[in-house]
Design a protein around this motif. Structure first.
Motif, PDB file in Angstrom:
ATOM      1  N   THR A   9      32.568  37.070  41.453  1.00 10.01           N
ATOM      2  CA  THR A   9      31.284  36.436  41.189  1.00 10.01           C
ATOM      3  C   THR A   9      31.397  34.922  41.030  1.00 10.01           C
ATOM      4  O   THR A   9      32.137  34.414  40.187  1.00 10.01           O
ATOM      5  CB  THR A   9      30.643  37.041  39.931  1.00 10.01           C
ATOM      6  OG1 THR A   9      30.592  38.457  40.078  1.00 10.01           O
ATOM      7  CG2 THR A   9      29.239  36.495  39.716  1.00 10.01           C
ATOM      8  N   CYS A  43      40.489  42.118  42.889  1.00 11.02           N
ATOM      9  CA  CYS A  43      39.933  42.899  44.007  1.00 11.02           C
ATOM     10  C   CYS A  43      40.754  44.146  44.328  1.00 11.02           C
ATOM     11  O   CYS A  43      40.780  44.607  45.484  1.00 11.02           O
ATOM     12  CB  CYS A  43      39.812  42.035  45.269  1.00 11.02           C
ATOM     13  SG  CYS A  43      38.662  40.648  45.120  1.00 11.02           S
ATOM     14  N   SER A  47      35.437  44.832  51.397  1.00 19.20           N
ATOM     15  CA  SER A  47      34.974  43.522  50.939  1.00 19.20           C
ATOM     16  C   SER A  47      35.084  43.430  49.429  1.00 19.20           C
ATOM     17  O   SER A  47      35.133  44.433  48.725  1.00 19.20           O
ATOM     18  CB  SER A  47      33.530  43.265  51.370  1.00 19.20           C
ATOM     19  OG  SER A  47      32.648  44.175  50.730  1.00 19.20           O
ATOM     20  N   CYS A  48      35.133  42.188  48.952  1.00 17.40           N
ATOM     21  CA  CYS A  48      35.191  41.942  47.517  1.00 17.40           C
ATOM     22  C   CYS A  48      34.519  40.616  47.219  1.00 17.40           C
ATOM     23  O   CYS A  48      34.803  39.602  47.879  1.00 17.40           O
ATOM     24  CB  CYS A  48      36.641  41.911  47.028  1.00 17.40           C
ATOM     25  SG  CYS A  48      36.801  41.480  45.266  1.00 17.40           S
ATOM     26  N   GLU A  49      33.628  40.617  46.245  1.00 21.97           N
ATOM     27  CA  GLU A  49      33.019  39.385  45.757  1.00 21.97           C
ATOM     28  C   GLU A  49      33.491  39.136  44.331  1.00 21.97           C
ATOM     29  O   GLU A  49      33.249  39.971  43.447  1.00 21.97           O
ATOM     30  CB  GLU A  49      31.497  39.471  45.779  1.00 21.97           C
ATOM     31  CG  GLU A  49      30.846  38.211  45.248  1.00 21.97           C
ATOM     32  CD  GLU A  49      29.340  38.330  45.104  1.00 21.97           C
ATOM     33  OE1 GLU A  49      28.701  37.329  44.738  1.00 21.97           O
ATOM     34  OE2 GLU A  49      28.803  39.431  45.348  1.00 21.97           O
ATOM     35  N   THR A  88      34.048  35.289  48.215  1.00 25.28           N
ATOM     36  CA  THR A  88      33.745  36.561  48.843  1.00 25.28           C
ATOM     37  C   THR A  88      34.741  36.767  49.974  1.00 25.28           C
ATOM     38  O   THR A  88      34.975  35.857  50.776  1.00 25.28           O
ATOM     39  CB  THR A  88      32.312  36.591  49.401  1.00 25.28           C
ATOM     40  OG1 THR A  88      31.390  36.366  48.332  1.00 25.28           O
ATOM     41  CG2 THR A  88      32.003  37.927  50.053  1.00 25.28           C
ATOM     42  N   TYR A  89      35.338  37.955  50.019  1.00 27.25           N
ATOM     43  CA  TYR A  89      36.328  38.292  51.035  1.00 27.25           C
ATOM     44  C   TYR A  89      35.854  39.512  51.821  1.00 27.25           C
ATOM     45  O   TYR A  89      35.147  40.358  51.280  1.00 27.25           O
ATOM     46  CB  TYR A  89      37.664  38.666  50.391  1.00 27.25           C
ATOM     47  CG  TYR A  89      38.264  37.660  49.447  1.00 27.25           C
ATOM     48  CD1 TYR A  89      38.987  36.576  49.925  1.00 27.25           C
ATOM     49  CD2 TYR A  89      38.147  37.823  48.063  1.00 27.25           C
ATOM     50  CE1 TYR A  89      39.575  35.661  49.054  1.00 27.25           C
ATOM     51  CE2 TYR A  89      38.727  36.922  47.180  1.00 27.25           C
ATOM     52  CZ  TYR A  89      39.442  35.840  47.686  1.00 27.25           C
ATOM     53  OH  TYR A  89      40.026  34.947  46.811  1.00 27.25           O
ATOM     54  N   ALA A  90      36.295  39.607  53.088  1.00 23.92           N
ATOM     55  CA  ALA A  90      36.016  40.821  53.861  1.00 23.92           C
ATOM     56  C   ALA A  90      37.081  41.001  54.931  1.00 23.92           C
ATOM     57  O   ALA A  90      37.645  40.028  55.441  1.00 23.92           O
ATOM     58  CB  ALA A  90      34.635  40.742  54.506  1.00 23.92           C
ATOM     59  N   GLU A 102      33.865  41.250  39.394  1.00 19.34           N
ATOM     60  CA  GLU A 102      34.102  41.417  40.824  1.00 19.34           C
ATOM     61  C   GLU A 102      33.398  42.678  41.294  1.00 19.34           C
ATOM     62  O   GLU A 102      33.168  43.606  40.519  1.00 19.34           O
ATOM     63  CB  GLU A 102      35.603  41.503  41.113  1.00 19.34           C
ATOM     64  CG  GLU A 102      36.270  42.718  40.494  1.00 19.34           C
ATOM     65  CD  GLU A 102      37.780  42.757  40.703  1.00 19.34           C
ATOM     66  OE1 GLU A 102      38.346  41.748  41.169  1.00 19.34           O
ATOM     67  OE2 GLU A 102      38.391  43.803  40.393  1.00 19.34           O
ATOM     68  N   THR A 103      33.046  42.710  42.576  1.00 25.18           N
ATOM     69  CA  THR A 103      32.438  43.889  43.185  1.00 25.18           C
ATOM     70  C   THR A 103      33.247  44.218  44.425  1.00 25.18           C
ATOM     71  O   THR A 103      33.325  43.405  45.348  1.00 25.18           O
ATOM     72  CB  THR A 103      30.970  43.616  43.565  1.00 25.18           C
ATOM     73  OG1 THR A 103      30.271  43.127  42.421  1.00 25.18           O
ATOM     74  CG2 THR A 103      30.296  44.888  44.058  1.00 25.18           C
ATOM     75  N   GLN A 112      34.678  33.234  51.953  1.00 17.50           N
ATOM     76  CA  GLN A 112      33.681  32.203  51.651  1.00 17.50           C
ATOM     77  C   GLN A 112      33.799  31.844  50.179  1.00 17.50           C
ATOM     78  O   GLN A 112      33.792  32.727  49.316  1.00 17.50           O
ATOM     79  CB  GLN A 112      32.278  32.711  51.960  1.00 17.50           C
ATOM     80  CG  GLN A 112      31.187  31.686  51.671  1.00 17.50           C
ATOM     81  CD  GLN A 112      29.833  32.173  52.154  1.00 17.50           C
ATOM     82  OE1 GLN A 112      29.684  32.610  53.296  1.00 17.50           O
ATOM     83  NE2 GLN A 112      28.845  32.128  51.278  1.00 17.50           N
TER      84      GLN A 112
END
Length: 215
Positions: free
Chosen positions: A124, A91, A120-122, A128-130, A109-110, A180
Motif C-alpha cells: 500500500t 508479498c 500480483s502484489c500491492e 505494485t508488482y505483477a 499488502e494485498t 509501479q
C-alpha cells in the motif's frame, strides 16, 4: 482484483472490471479493452458476464471478432484482502526487498495468489508488482506502442514499452514483469534504508523469476 483467462481474459474488482478484446481488434494504438464500473459489492461473476457480452458486441461492430465469441467465467477466485506486511517475506516472497524505509510500521499488502493467471502484489502506497505468462495479455503487451528492447534486468534480456514493464524469455515461455512505484516510496527516496528503484526492480525480477524458470 479477481483475474480470469480462458474463454476471455480480464479482471473484476470491487466496483469495476475489464475484458480484453480479441487479438484482431489490436490497432496501431495497441490492444483494446472494455472497461466498466458497477456499484460497490456487485456480483463479480455478473459483472464479468456483462463486460464479456459488451466486448463481443464491440468486436462484432468493429469487424474484429474471433472465430469463437468470448465466454465469461462461471466462477471467480475471491479477490484478496489487505494484510500486515511481514518483515521477512514481503508479498509472500522470501528475499523480496521492502519498497521503502525499512521498519516503517503498519504497512499493508494485498497479494493475488501466484496460481492465478496473474500473480500480483500491492504494498500500500509504495509499490505494485505483477507477473504473468497468460498468452493473451502477453500478445497485448507486445503489440503496445513503443514496445522494443530495453536494458537488461537482473541479467535477463528484456523488451517492453518502458524499463519497468518488460517481457523476458523464461525457459521458452514469454513472461511479463511489471512494477509501479507509489507516492510513499517516492517520498522516502534518499533516506537511509530505502532501496534504489532499479535495485528494487532487479530484485523483484530475480526473486519472482526463479519461480517461473527464469534462472
Amino acid at each position: 482484483m479477481s483475474f480470469f483467462s480462458g474463454g476471455s481474459t480480464g479482471a473484476v474488482g470491487s466496483d469495476h472490471g475489464w475484458v480484453l478484446l480479441p487479438d484482431g481488434c489490436t490497432t496501431q494504438d495497441g490492444p483494446a479493452i472494455i472497461e466498466g464500473y458497477a456499484p460497490e459489492g456487485s456480483d463479480p461473476v455478473k459483472v464479468a458476464r456483462i463486460l464479456t457480452e459488451i466486448a463481443n458486441n464491440a468486436a462484432e461492430r468493429a469487424d474484429c471478432a474471433a472465430e469463437q465469441p468470448l465466454t465469461a467465467p462461471d466462477t471467480l477466485t475471491v479477490a484478496p484482502q489487505p494484510r500486515q506486511v511481514e518483515d521477512s517475506t514481503v508479498c509472500d516472497l522470501s528475499g523480496l526487498k521492502f519498497p521503502g524505509r525499512k521498519g516503517d510500521p503498519g504497512v499493508t499488502e494485498t497479494v493475488q495468489d501466484r496460481a492465478a493467471p496473474v500473480w500480483s502484489c500491492e504494498v500500500t502506497g509504495r509499490a505494485t508488482y505483477a507477473v504473468t505468462q497468460e498468452p493473451h495479455i502477453l500478445a497485448a503487451i507486445r503489440s503496445s506502442p513503443g514496445y522494443e528492447e530495453q536494458p537488461q534486468v537482473a541479467g535477463h534480456r528484456v523488451s517492453g514499452f518502458d524499463t519497468r514493464h518488460v517481457v523476458a524469455d523464461c525457459a521458452g515461455t514469454p513472461t511479463y514483469f511489471f512494477m509501479q512505484l507509489g507516492q510513499d516510496y517516492t517520498s522516502a527516496i534518499g533516506e537511509p534504508g530505502t532501496p534504489r528503484a532499479q535495485d528494487l526492480f532487479d530484485n523483484f525480477v530475480d526473486v519472482t523469476g526463479r519461480r517461473v524458470s527464469c534462472s
